[in-house]
Design a protein around this motif. Structure first.
Motif, mmCIF file in Angstrom:
data_model
loop_
_atom_site.group_PDB
_atom_site.id
_atom_site.type_symbol
_atom_site.label_atom_id
_atom_site.label_comp_id
_atom_site.label_asym_id
_atom_site.label_seq_id
_atom_site.Cartn_x
_atom_site.Cartn_y
_atom_site.Cartn_z
ATOM 1 N N TYR A 80 14.609 -10.083 2.132
ATOM 2 C CA TYR A 80 13.144 -10.147 2.194
ATOM 3 C C TYR A 80 12.553 -10.131 0.779
ATOM 4 O O TYR A 80 11.669 -10.936 0.441
ATOM 5 C CB TYR A 80 12.599 -8.944 2.975
ATOM 6 C CG TYR A 80 12.465 -9.109 4.460
ATOM 7 C CD1 TYR A 80 13.542 -9.554 5.241
ATOM 8 C CD2 TYR A 80 11.276 -8.799 5.106
ATOM 9 C CE1 TYR A 80 13.430 -9.663 6.614
ATOM 10 C CE2 TYR A 80 11.150 -8.922 6.481
ATOM 11 C CZ TYR A 80 12.221 -9.347 7.236
ATOM 12 O OH TYR A 80 12.098 -9.468 8.596
ATOM 13 N N LYS A 81 13.014 -9.206 -0.055
ATOM 14 C CA LYS A 81 12.478 -9.085 -1.416
ATOM 15 C C LYS A 81 12.746 -10.351 -2.230
ATOM 16 O O LYS A 81 11.861 -10.853 -2.935
ATOM 17 C CB LYS A 81 13.096 -7.872 -2.104
ATOM 18 C CG LYS A 81 12.656 -6.535 -1.541
ATOM 19 C CD LYS A 81 13.267 -5.372 -2.307
ATOM 20 C CE LYS A 81 12.714 -5.268 -3.705
ATOM 21 N NZ LYS A 81 13.196 -4.032 -4.388
ATOM 22 N N ARG A 116 10.593 -13.408 -1.150
ATOM 23 C CA ARG A 116 9.192 -13.311 -1.565
ATOM 24 C C ARG A 116 9.034 -13.520 -3.071
ATOM 25 O O ARG A 116 8.025 -14.053 -3.531
ATOM 26 C CB ARG A 116 8.616 -11.977 -1.102
ATOM 27 C CG ARG A 116 8.315 -12.032 0.397
ATOM 28 C CD ARG A 116 7.992 -10.722 1.029
ATOM 29 N NE ARG A 116 7.628 -10.958 2.442
ATOM 30 C CZ ARG A 116 7.752 -10.072 3.398
ATOM 31 N NH1 ARG A 116 8.238 -8.868 3.139
ATOM 32 N NH2 ARG A 116 7.394 -10.361 4.632
ATOM 33 N N ARG A 117 10.051 -13.130 -3.838
ATOM 34 C CA ARG A 117 10.016 -13.416 -5.275
ATOM 35 C C ARG A 117 10.031 -14.914 -5.535
ATOM 36 O O ARG A 117 9.521 -15.379 -6.560
ATOM 37 C CB ARG A 117 11.208 -12.763 -5.963
ATOM 38 C CG ARG A 117 11.121 -11.256 -6.077
ATOM 39 C CD ARG A 117 12.349 -10.688 -6.774
ATOM 40 N NE ARG A 117 12.327 -9.237 -6.815
ATOM 41 C CZ ARG A 117 13.283 -8.490 -7.354
ATOM 42 N NH1 ARG A 117 14.337 -9.072 -7.920
ATOM 43 N NH2 ARG A 117 13.186 -7.171 -7.344
ATOM 44 N N ALA A 119 16.903 -6.377 4.139
ATOM 45 C CA ALA A 119 15.753 -5.918 3.361
ATOM 46 C C ALA A 119 15.795 -6.502 1.954
ATOM 47 O O ALA A 119 14.749 -6.885 1.395
ATOM 48 C CB ALA A 119 15.737 -4.393 3.305
ATOM 49 N N GLY A 120 16.974 -6.595 1.383
ATOM 50 C CA GLY A 120 17.099 -7.223 0.068
ATOM 51 C C GLY A 120 16.762 -8.699 0.110
ATOM 52 O O GLY A 120 16.141 -9.241 -0.823
ATOM 53 N N LEU A 161 10.215 -3.249 8.276
ATOM 54 C CA LEU A 161 10.028 -4.493 7.540
ATOM 55 C C LEU A 161 8.900 -5.305 8.161
ATOM 56 O O LEU A 161 8.578 -5.170 9.345
ATOM 57 C CB LEU A 161 11.324 -5.311 7.561
ATOM 58 C CG LEU A 161 12.521 -4.702 6.828
ATOM 59 C CD1 LEU A 161 13.781 -5.508 7.116
ATOM 60 C CD2 LEU A 161 12.258 -4.637 5.327
ATOM 61 N N VAL A 213 19.413 -8.443 -3.135
ATOM 62 C CA VAL A 213 18.418 -9.231 -3.870
ATOM 63 C C VAL A 213 19.111 -10.155 -4.865
ATOM 64 O O VAL A 213 18.834 -11.361 -4.925
ATOM 65 C CB VAL A 213 17.420 -8.310 -4.607
ATOM 66 C CG1 VAL A 213 16.515 -9.141 -5.537
ATOM 67 C CG2 VAL A 213 16.569 -7.538 -3.617
ATOM 68 N N ASP A 230 19.155 -14.216 -4.717
ATOM 69 C CA ASP A 230 18.613 -14.991 -5.851
ATOM 70 C C ASP A 230 19.606 -16.063 -6.292
ATOM 71 O O ASP A 230 19.237 -17.224 -6.512
ATOM 72 C CB ASP A 230 18.331 -14.056 -7.036
ATOM 73 C CG ASP A 230 17.005 -13.328 -6.906
ATOM 74 O OD1 ASP A 230 16.137 -13.806 -6.162
ATOM 75 O OD2 ASP A 230 16.862 -12.267 -7.545
ATOM 76 N N ILE A 235 20.327 -2.641 -1.158
ATOM 77 C CA ILE A 235 19.200 -3.579 -1.159
ATOM 78 C C ILE A 235 19.170 -4.388 -2.451
ATOM 79 O O ILE A 235 19.004 -5.613 -2.444
ATOM 80 C CB ILE A 235 17.879 -2.818 -0.942
ATOM 81 C CG1 ILE A 235 17.825 -2.264 0.484
ATOM 82 C CG2 ILE A 235 16.678 -3.734 -1.199
ATOM 83 C CD1 ILE A 235 16.628 -1.387 0.777
ATOM 84 N N GLU A 236 19.362 -3.727 -3.584
ATOM 85 C CA GLU A 236 19.277 -4.439 -4.861
ATOM 86 C C GLU A 236 20.403 -5.448 -5.038
ATOM 87 O O GLU A 236 20.203 -6.532 -5.591
ATOM 88 C CB GLU A 236 19.255 -3.436 -6.017
ATOM 89 C CG GLU A 236 17.935 -2.687 -6.135
ATOM 90 C CD GLU A 236 16.716 -3.624 -6.139
ATOM 91 O OE1 GLU A 236 16.727 -4.617 -6.888
ATOM 92 O OE2 GLU A 236 15.772 -3.362 -5.379
#
Length: 338
Positions: A258-259, A262-263, A255-256, A286, A229, A233, A225-226
């Protein structure tokens, strides 16, 4: 009345099923095809289950020269997909008097070291999921029957293969998003050297690029997930128009995404649509629930075990890829009008 502690015999099974002991031996030894009917075979199996009958496998295996044990090799147990493959394989194996040993290779999709002193002596065969055939050299030896799951039929070195129709799944995802009106895509690809990920990428890119006016950018990330992200980004801050849809090779990658979205203050699906692959439990945890490609892991394992049984019996396994299904949920919608 207390149940007798006497161990039931094949004669007891024969009497309960209304057949001869010879028929019981054929069915429980998986030699019944062409000799007894399917109905009779099921009646014998049910009688054995009801009585709690367990054949003397040690004596039978000594006669047959078999261990009645197969090895299921998978790259990892980081999601419930591979345990599902094991569940399906073990279910079919049990019906035929086989056991399945699950072996998550410590090298991932790389060369799998032999978990036994000699796998060829301890096993009747190997089922390997999502790995290259040459990664199994140490396990297979020269004689061990092998079935490859989710693997390149052209690179299987003669081993039988059982595959999900993952290329069609990629086309289903592309068609769904194109029909919604999306034209700017980001493909968040799994950073794993695997045939299955190459196949889905090729099918996805061909489908999208066949539609005029589309753009498709690919960025790779390890299956965490990280890492997803971080990769998202980077993609969102790159020069040029933002993608309106992100296609992920895996639900954990989604899932990553999604994070990351939203950031950046972006909403799903109003600003960006997101899709995944696998339909694991995470997909419905989710918010919004994830549009994803459902891969039936248990059915996959069942087909793999049946293919290995066919190989052990000198038969050609059934051909044809296993269908997959796109499950449309709340993470996809038409793009906003500029």
């Amino acid at each position: 009345m207390a149940r007798s502690s006497t161990r039931p015999t094949s004669r007891d099974v024969a009497q309960a099923a209304g057949v001869s002991q010879a028929a019981v031996s054929l069915v429980l030894g998986d030699k019944w095809r062409g000799r007894v009917s399917e109905t009779t075979a099921e009646r014998v199996r049910q009688a054995a289950r009801d009585l709690g009958y367990r054949p003397n496998l040690a004596a039978r295996n000594l006669r047959l020269g078999r261990t009645r044990t197969v090895l299921l090799v998978v790259p990892a147990l980081t999601t419930e997909f591979f345990p599902g493959v094991y569940t399906g394989a073990a279910r079919v194996a049990a019906e035929h008097g086989f056991g399945v040993v699950l072996y998550p290779s410590p090298e991932g999709v790389g060369p799998a070291p032999d978990p036994f002193a000699s796998a060829s002596a301890a096993l009747d065969g190997v089922i390997a999921s999502s790995m290259a055939a040459d990664a199994l050299t140490a396990i297979r030896g020269d004689q061990l029957p092998l079935v490859m799951l989710d693997s390149d039929p052209e690179g299987s070195h003669g081993a039988a293969t059982v595959n999900l129709d993952i290329a069609d799944g990629a086309r289903q995802i592309a068609d769904h998003l194109l029909a919604l009106g999306h034209r700017r895509f980001l493909h968040l690809a799994a950073d794993v050297p695997s045939w299955t990920f190459d196949v889905r990428a090729d099918a996805l890119h061909r489908r999208i690029r066949a539609t005029p006016g589309t753009t498709l950018t690919t960025t790779a990330a390890p299956l965490t997930i990280e890492d997803a992200v971080t990769a998202t980004d980077t993609a969102l801050t790159a020069p040029g128009p933002r993608p309106t849809a992100v296609i992920c090779d895996d639900d954990k990658l989604a899932a990553g995404v999604y994070k990351a979205l939203r950031r950046h203050g972006l909403r799903i699906p109003e600003d960006v649509s997101v899709t995944g692959v696998d339909d694991i439990t995470l997909a419905t945890a989710l918010d919004p629930e994830l549009t994803t490609l459902r891969l039936d892991a248990e059915r996959f394992g069942e087909h793999g075990m049946r293919a290995l049984l066919a190989v052990l019996d000198g038969r050609t396994p059934d051909q044809g890829d296993i269908p997959v299904e796109l499950i449309v949920r709340g993470s996809t919608a038409p793009p906003r009008t500029p």
